[in-house]
Design an enzyme around this catalytic site. Sequence first.
Site, PDB file in Angstrom:
ATOM      1  CB  THR A 115      -0.902  -0.001   1.259  1.00  0.00           C
ATOM      2  OG1 THR A 115      -1.655  -1.214   1.275  1.00  0.00           O
ATOM      3  CG2 THR A 115      -1.834   1.192   1.285  1.00  0.00           C
ATOM      4  CB  SER A 121      -8.888  -0.116  -3.004  1.00  0.00           C
ATOM      5  OG  SER A 121      -9.398   0.054  -1.700  1.00  0.00           O
ATOM      6  CD  GLU A 346      -4.346  -9.195   4.480  1.00  0.00           C
ATOM      7  OE1 GLU A 346      -4.332  -9.368   3.254  1.00  0.00           O
ATOM      8  OE2 GLU A 346      -3.372  -9.404   5.205  1.00  0.00           O
ATOM      9  CG  PHE A 366     -12.660  -3.393  -9.391  1.00  0.00           C
ATOM     10  CD1 PHE A 366     -12.637  -3.449  -8.018  1.00  0.00           C
ATOM     11  CD2 PHE A 366     -12.701  -4.584 -10.111  1.00  0.00           C
ATOM     12  CE1 PHE A 366     -12.631  -4.669  -7.349  1.00  0.00           C
ATOM     13  CE2 PHE A 366     -12.696  -5.796  -9.459  1.00  0.00           C
ATOM     14  CZ  PHE A 366     -12.669  -5.849  -8.083  1.00  0.00           C
TER      15      PHE A 366
HETATM   16  P1  TGC Z   1      -6.273  -7.860 -11.869  1.00  0.00           P
HETATM   17  O1  TGC Z   1      -6.113  -7.439 -13.302  1.00  0.00           O
HETATM   18  O2  TGC Z   1      -7.577  -8.363 -11.400  1.00  0.00           O
HETATM   19  O3  TGC Z   1      -5.153  -8.958 -11.516  1.00  0.00           O
HETATM   20  C1  TGC Z   1      -3.800  -8.770 -11.835  1.00  0.00           C
HETATM   21  C2  TGC Z   1      -3.151 -10.153 -11.838  1.00  0.00           C
HETATM   22  O4  TGC Z   1      -3.207 -10.688 -10.499  1.00  0.00           O
HETATM   23  C3  TGC Z   1      -3.982 -11.902 -10.495  1.00  0.00           C
HETATM   24  N1  TGC Z   1      -4.786 -11.872  -9.242  1.00  0.00           N
HETATM   25  C4  TGC Z   1      -4.570 -12.707  -8.236  1.00  0.00           C
HETATM   26  N2  TGC Z   1      -3.719 -13.721  -8.090  1.00  0.00           N
HETATM   27  C5  TGC Z   1      -3.741 -14.401  -6.933  1.00  0.00           C
HETATM   28  N3  TGC Z   1      -4.579 -14.072  -5.929  1.00  0.00           N
HETATM   29  C6  TGC Z   1      -5.451 -13.046  -6.017  1.00  0.00           C
HETATM   30  N4  TGC Z   1      -6.257 -12.737  -4.999  1.00  0.00           N
HETATM   31  C7  TGC Z   1      -5.475 -12.316  -7.218  1.00  0.00           C
HETATM   32  N5  TGC Z   1      -6.193 -11.254  -7.660  1.00  0.00           N
HETATM   33  C8  TGC Z   1      -5.759 -10.996  -8.907  1.00  0.00           C
HETATM   34  C9  TGC Z   1      -4.834 -11.856 -11.737  1.00  0.00           C
HETATM   35  O5  TGC Z   1      -5.201 -13.147 -12.142  1.00  0.00           O
HETATM   36  C10 TGC Z   1      -3.885 -11.171 -12.698  1.00  0.00           C
HETATM   37  O6  TGC Z   1      -2.925 -12.140 -13.098  1.00  0.00           O
HETATM   38  P2  TGC Z   1      -2.295 -12.103 -14.599  1.00  0.00           P
HETATM   39  O7  TGC Z   1      -1.477 -13.341 -14.674  1.00  0.00           O
HETATM   40  O8  TGC Z   1      -3.475 -12.095 -15.510  1.00  0.00           O
HETATM   41  O9  TGC Z   1      -1.501 -10.856 -14.659  1.00  0.00           O
HETATM   42  O10 TGC Z   1      -5.769  -6.654 -10.977  1.00  0.00           O
HETATM   43  P3  TGC Z   1      -6.433  -5.260 -10.702  1.00  0.00           P
HETATM   44  O11 TGC Z   1      -5.339  -4.230 -10.703  1.00  0.00           O
HETATM   45  O12 TGC Z   1      -7.610  -5.031 -11.601  1.00  0.00           O
HETATM   46  O13 TGC Z   1      -6.901  -5.378  -9.167  1.00  0.00           O
HETATM   47  C11 TGC Z   1      -7.932  -6.158  -8.751  1.00  0.00           C
HETATM   48  C12 TGC Z   1      -8.217  -5.887  -7.236  1.00  0.00           C
HETATM   49  C13 TGC Z   1      -8.896  -4.559  -7.031  1.00  0.00           C
HETATM   50  C14 TGC Z   1      -9.144  -7.004  -6.807  1.00  0.00           C
HETATM   51  C15 TGC Z   1      -6.886  -5.946  -6.433  1.00  0.00           C
HETATM   52  O14 TGC Z   1      -6.084  -4.848  -6.729  1.00  0.00           O
HETATM   53  C16 TGC Z   1      -7.098  -5.986  -4.942  1.00  0.00           C
HETATM   54  O15 TGC Z   1      -7.281  -7.065  -4.362  1.00  0.00           O
HETATM   55  N6  TGC Z   1      -7.075  -4.810  -4.239  1.00  0.00           N
HETATM   56  C17 TGC Z   1      -7.089  -4.770  -2.794  1.00  0.00           C
HETATM   57  C18 TGC Z   1      -5.708  -4.425  -2.287  1.00  0.00           C
HETATM   58  C19 TGC Z   1      -5.421  -5.065  -0.977  1.00  0.00           C
HETATM   59  O16 TGC Z   1      -6.053  -6.005  -0.533  1.00  0.00           O
HETATM   60  N7  TGC Z   1      -4.375  -4.611  -0.325  1.00  0.00           N
HETATM   61  C20 TGC Z   1      -3.918  -5.235   0.891  1.00  0.00           C
HETATM   62  C21 TGC Z   1      -2.537  -4.738   1.262  1.00  0.00           C
HETATM   63  S1  TGC Z   1      -1.700  -5.733   2.450  1.00  0.00           S
HETATM   64  C22 TGC Z   1      -2.566  -5.594   3.841  1.00  0.00           C
HETATM   65  O17 TGC Z   1      -3.598  -5.017   3.942  1.00  0.00           O
HETATM   66  C23 TGC Z   1      -1.965  -6.264   4.995  1.00  0.00           C
HETATM   67  S2  TGC Z   1      -2.839  -6.090   6.443  1.00  0.00           S
HETATM   68  C24 TGC Z   1      -1.788  -6.957   7.368  1.00  0.00           C
HETATM   69  C25 TGC Z   1      -2.325  -7.516   8.579  1.00  0.00           C
HETATM   70  O18 TGC Z   1      -2.985  -8.601   8.548  1.00  0.00           O
HETATM   71  O19 TGC Z   1      -2.015  -6.911   9.620  1.00  0.00           O
HETATM   72  P1  FAD Z   2      -8.869   3.503  -0.255  1.00  0.00           P
HETATM   73  O1  FAD Z   2      -8.450   2.508  -1.263  1.00  0.00           O
HETATM   74  O2  FAD Z   2      -8.555   4.943  -0.491  1.00  0.00           O
HETATM   75  O3  FAD Z   2     -10.444   3.345  -0.038  1.00  0.00           O
HETATM   76  C1  FAD Z   2     -11.241   4.297   0.680  1.00  0.00           C
HETATM   77  C2  FAD Z   2     -12.688   3.864   0.540  1.00  0.00           C
HETATM   78  O4  FAD Z   2     -13.082   3.841  -0.837  1.00  0.00           O
HETATM   79  C3  FAD Z   2     -12.927   2.426   1.064  1.00  0.00           C
HETATM   80  O5  FAD Z   2     -14.196   2.326   1.637  1.00  0.00           O
HETATM   81  C4  FAD Z   2     -12.892   1.608  -0.223  1.00  0.00           C
HETATM   82  O6  FAD Z   2     -13.564   0.366  -0.133  1.00  0.00           O
HETATM   83  C5  FAD Z   2     -13.578   2.556  -1.185  1.00  0.00           C
HETATM   84  N1  FAD Z   2     -13.264   2.231  -2.573  1.00  0.00           N
HETATM   85  C6  FAD Z   2     -12.052   2.254  -3.187  1.00  0.00           C
HETATM   86  N2  FAD Z   2     -12.167   1.861  -4.467  1.00  0.00           N
HETATM   87  C7  FAD Z   2     -13.476   1.595  -4.663  1.00  0.00           C
HETATM   88  C8  FAD Z   2     -14.240   1.144  -5.789  1.00  0.00           C
HETATM   89  N3  FAD Z   2     -13.680   0.841  -6.969  1.00  0.00           N
HETATM   90  N4  FAD Z   2     -15.576   0.988  -5.629  1.00  0.00           N
HETATM   91  C9  FAD Z   2     -16.172   1.238  -4.418  1.00  0.00           C
HETATM   92  N5  FAD Z   2     -15.504   1.669  -3.336  1.00  0.00           N
HETATM   93  C10 FAD Z   2     -14.173   1.835  -3.456  1.00  0.00           C
HETATM   94  N6  FAD Z   2      -0.951  -2.489   3.576  1.00  0.00           N
HETATM   95  C11 FAD Z   2       0.188  -3.152   3.252  1.00  0.00           C
HETATM   96  O7  FAD Z   2       0.620  -3.129   2.109  1.00  0.00           O
HETATM   97  N7  FAD Z   2       0.882  -3.839   4.185  1.00  0.00           N
HETATM   98  C12 FAD Z   2       0.480  -3.916   5.477  1.00  0.00           C
HETATM   99  O8  FAD Z   2       1.130  -4.577   6.310  1.00  0.00           O
HETATM  100  C13 FAD Z   2      -0.706  -3.224   5.857  1.00  0.00           C
HETATM  101  N8  FAD Z   2      -1.112  -3.228   7.148  1.00  0.00           N
HETATM  102  C14 FAD Z   2      -2.180  -2.458   7.520  1.00  0.00           C
HETATM  103  C15 FAD Z   2      -2.502  -2.336   8.877  1.00  0.00           C
HETATM  104  C16 FAD Z   2      -3.547  -1.513   9.276  1.00  0.00           C
HETATM  105  C17 FAD Z   2      -3.853  -1.359  10.735  1.00  0.00           C
HETATM  106  C18 FAD Z   2      -4.329  -0.842   8.305  1.00  0.00           C
HETATM  107  C19 FAD Z   2      -5.489   0.004   8.720  1.00  0.00           C
HETATM  108  C20 FAD Z   2      -4.019  -0.958   6.967  1.00  0.00           C
HETATM  109  C21 FAD Z   2      -2.936  -1.755   6.562  1.00  0.00           C
HETATM  110  N9  FAD Z   2      -2.552  -1.850   5.213  1.00  0.00           N
HETATM  111  C22 FAD Z   2      -1.405  -2.520   4.851  1.00  0.00           C
HETATM  112  C23 FAD Z   2      -3.237  -1.023   4.208  1.00  0.00           C
HETATM  113  C24 FAD Z   2      -4.577  -1.600   3.751  1.00  0.00           C
HETATM  114  O9  FAD Z   2      -4.409  -2.717   2.952  1.00  0.00           O
HETATM  115  C25 FAD Z   2      -5.307  -0.469   3.007  1.00  0.00           C
HETATM  116  O10 FAD Z   2      -5.721   0.451   4.003  1.00  0.00           O
HETATM  117  C26 FAD Z   2      -6.498  -0.975   2.209  1.00  0.00           C
HETATM  118  O11 FAD Z   2      -6.068  -1.746   1.110  1.00  0.00           O
HETATM  119  C27 FAD Z   2      -7.385   0.182   1.696  1.00  0.00           C
HETATM  120  O12 FAD Z   2      -6.637   1.205   1.138  1.00  0.00           O
HETATM  121  P2  FAD Z   2      -6.854   2.731   1.611  1.00  0.00           P
HETATM  122  O13 FAD Z   2      -6.818   2.767   3.081  1.00  0.00           O
HETATM  123  O14 FAD Z   2      -5.910   3.554   0.842  1.00  0.00           O
HETATM  124  O15 FAD Z   2      -8.342   3.072   1.200  1.00  0.00           O
END
Ligand code: TGC
Ligand code: FAD
Length: 367
Positions: A115, A121, A346, A366
């Site tokens: 992130t 997101s 996540e 999206f």
């Molecule tokens: P998109 O075009 O859909 O996909 C790109 C490529 O990635 C593949 N793919 C996946 N592969 C494995 N697992 C998944 N869940 C996958 N999702 C997609 C896909 O098949 C494709 O592969 P290829 O071979 O065709 O290139 O990508 P997009 O840019 O349109 O994004 C889709 C979207 C919005 C679903 C994705 O960006 C997303 O999941 N966004 C959410 C971001 C997120 O979850 N961030 C989390 C950060 S880490 C965190 O929060 C840690 S918290 C830590 C803690 O627990 O304390």
């Molecule tokens: P944004 O993406 O700016 O979203 C803001 C709002 O808009 C949300 O409600 C979202 O759902 C909505 N939104 C965005 N796009 C759309 C759409 N297309 N349609 C409808 N609604 C939409 N990240 C890491 O990489 N590593 C970590 O270890 C990690 N740890 C974390 C720990 C904590 C305590 C927290 C709070 C976050 C952590 N994160 C980490 C980040 C986390 O994954 C992001 O906060 C999350 O992915 C959302 O991104 P954002 O906060 O920028 O919100």
Amino acid sequence: MLQETVRRFAVDRLLPGVEEWFESAEFPSEIATELGQLGLLGMHLQGYGCAGVNAVGYGLACLELEAADSGFRSFVSVQGSLAMFPISAYGSEEQKEEWLPRMASGEVIGCFGLTEPDAGSDPSRMRTNARKDGSDWVLSGTKMWITNGSIAGLAIVWAVTDQGVRGFLVPAGTPGFHTRDIKRKLSLRASVTSELHLDECRVPGEALLPGVSGLKGPLSCLNEARFGVVWGAMGAARACYESALEYAKSRTQFERPIASFQLTQQKLVDMMLEIQKGLLVALHLGRMKDASQLAVEQVSFAKLNNVREALEVARKARTILGASGITLEYPVIRHMNNLESVLTYEGTSEIHTLILGEALTGLRAFT
Ligand code: TGC
Ligand code: FAD
């Protein structure tokens, strides 16, 4: 046996300190080696000092850790699923040998930098970049909201290159790499959350994860961690339910225990139903994962449902405790505040809704 062991550790070692750690916004980093000794770090990975348990076993550990506090499950998720998993799945033999045993023991803490301030997101908009300079790579950019950031000995940093998104292993102390903690959080207080700053940060060619390129690298790691959240959220919910049930039986109003009122019983029954349903979903998912049959959308299904319902359980529990529900004397508001982060990280609930919406309709919403 595994579940009982983790539950005992949580009761004996985590619960006595958790209110203090939450209040003082502190993660007790000495817990890392204790979690390592229990075999909980990278526990679902094979070899290199990892325990190699199945997915259900990993889930049960997450359940018991998050029943204590989401911060502990977060720590284990990040270490095992977001930092060790990419090394295990996409790393070179040298990278695995250098890092995995020390991460499994808790000697080295890992973090996962995906992130950014302007890419949450939608990580495809990331700006952190890496350019080749001779045999080295030079990284520049900022990562935001990174769990374990400032206590990590190793950061997995995802960056844009001329070959698409690639992962890099950046050890703490590398010149040009700095962290800054994010303060004043009212959620996940017993967990470290940091910014990572990379300013012309030079790493050798061997720091590149060779086995994956493109966004599927980081997104595949998220699958692993989201699976743990599915179980963990039910642990937090269970802790809230148990606290509310006990309170309801002992608190008297109108000369009767509040548990004797039908409205209170309705809340308790609804909480119990959602916890049992969520646990069944988690168990089913775990068995599918163990059979290598788990689809990405199914993880979204369970993450969305279980975190949303856990938050609802926490809110209902809070009402049963009345004013007592707003203090740290009881675990409920701590879990409730933590779950607000779990709902967002996540993949937010909106993002998982859209992943499922696309699976149902075939249409992406999206953009
Ligand atoms: P998109 O075009 O859909 O996909 C790109 C490529 O990635 C593949 N793919 C996946 N592969 C494995 N697992 C998944 N869940 C996958 N999702 C997609 C896909 O098949 C494709 O592969 P290829 O071979 O065709 O290139 O990508 P997009 O840019 O349109 O994004 C889709 C979207 C919005 C679903 C994705 O960006 C997303 O999941 N966004 C959410 C971001 C997120 O979850 N961030 C989390 C950060 S880490 C965190 O929060 C840690 S918290 C830590 C803690 O627990 O304390
Ligand atoms: P944004 O993406 O700016 O979203 C803001 C709002 O808009 C949300 O409600 C979202 O759902 C909505 N939104 C965005 N796009 C759309 C759409 N297309 N349609 C409808 N609604 C939409 N990240 C890491 O990489 N590593 C970590 O270890 C990690 N740890 C974390 C720990 C904590 C305590 C927290 C709070 C976050 C952590 N994160 C980490 C980040 C986390 O994954 C992001 O906060 C999350 O992915 C959302 O991104 P954002 O906060 O920028 O919100």
